[in-house]
Design an enzyme around this catalytic site. Structure first.
Site, short mmCIF file in Angstrom:
data_model
loop_
_atom_site.label_atom_id
_atom_site.label_comp_id
_atom_site.label_asym_id
_atom_site.label_seq_id
_atom_site.Cartn_x
_atom_site.Cartn_y
_atom_site.Cartn_z
N CYS A 65 -1.14 3.96 -6.23
CA CYS A 65 -2.03 3.32 -5.25
C CYS A 65 -2.22 1.91 -5.77
CB CYS A 65 -3.36 4.04 -5.17
SG CYS A 65 -4.64 3.13 -4.27
N CYS B 30 0.86 -1.18 0.00
CA CYS B 30 0.00 0.00 0.00
C CYS B 30 0.90 1.23 0.00
CB CYS B 30 -0.86 -0.03 1.26
SG CYS B 30 -1.80 1.47 1.54
#
Ligand code: DGL
Length: 263
Positions: free
Chosen positions: A186, A74
């Site tokens: 992302c 992440c």
């Protein structure tokens, strides 16, 4: 660590394409995936709160799973917490940060797009990456807040037309800015690569961090035997409300992971 699993974490399903690539390169290793649904979305939280959430999650993973290595799959969590995690826990970590460096090296016209969460777009860490690796470039940032929510909750049940509609605002922004490279900053956005290719055209390179992350895992475990003593089925755990469980079970099946339930 040859028998301890490599654990991937994300706020949700974003890290799964990263796990998939790692499994292809290291088929004999044991993997565990943790979707921190309880705290989704990470990208809308303040840094301090997010740091606390991630430390608590890692603490829980260390106690229950005893990982050999943890991949923070992440960008938002890596940007905010990676250095703290390395100081706090005695295990190796691999982070995922926006691939600004390769984009800066390969961009022809110097116009780079960065699609990330609000937190990653605004964090000074990202500015530092741009200053260090793409200082001569014009980096246009776009916070894809709705896109994260869409991939997490609706991607598996949406039609191609619906997905194309969802990416159209971001694509329009990047086309207006004449980018020739798009950084998917992302992990959730890896699911949308084909749709961005369709809307941006073949002259735009789309870059994510998967290859770099897998190479870094291999570097860190190079002294271990690549074969795990026992290869188990890789497991998917979630945190938070079981109301959303059926969506995650589908993702676990899609990525060939055993459903582990709540961590
Ligand atoms: N997948 C995460 C990332 O790479 C963030 C998604 C979220 O906002 O929770 O930044």
């Amino acid at each position: 660590m040859s028998d301890n699993p490599i654990v991937f974490i994300d706020s949700g399903v974003g890290g799964l394409p990263y796990l998939k690539m790692a499994k292809q390169s290291l088929p004999e290793k044991n993997f565990v995936y943790v979707a921190d649904n309880k705290n989704f979305p990470y990208g809308e939280k303040h840094s301090l709160e997010l740091k606390k959430i991630i430390i608590k999650l890692i603490q829980n993973i260390v106690e229950k799973i005893d990982p050999g290595l943890i991949v923070i799959a992440c960008n938002t969590a890596s940007v905010v917490a990676l250095s703290t995690l390395r100081d706090k826990f005695g295990i190796p970590f691999v982070g995922v940060v926006p691939a600004i460096k390769p984009a800066g090296e390969y961009s022809g016209n110097g116009n780079i797009g960065l699609l990330a969460t609000r937190k990653t777009v605004e964090d000074p860490y990202t500015d530092k990456l741009i200053k260090n690796f793409a200082s001569g470039c014009n980096v246009k940032k776009y916070a894809g807040i709705d896109l994260v929510e869409f991939v997490e909750k609706k991607y598996l049940t949406s039609s191609e037309e619906e997905i194309l509609k969802v990416v159209s605002d971001a694509s329009g922004f990047f086309l207006d800015n004449r980018i020739d490279s798009l950084v998917l900053g992302c992990t959730h956005f890896v699911y949308l690569v084909d749709y961005f290719k369709q809307t941006l055209g073949s002259s735009v390179d789309i870059i994510d961090s998967r290859e770099g992350v897998v190479n870094q895992i291999i570097r860190l475990i190079k002294n271990d035997k690549l074969l795990s003593a026992t290869k188990n089925k890789d497991v998917f755990y979630m945190t938070g409300s079981q109301a959303e469980k059926s969506n995650y079970i589908k993702f676990a099946e899609e990525f060939n992971l055993l459903w582990g339930g709540n961590l």
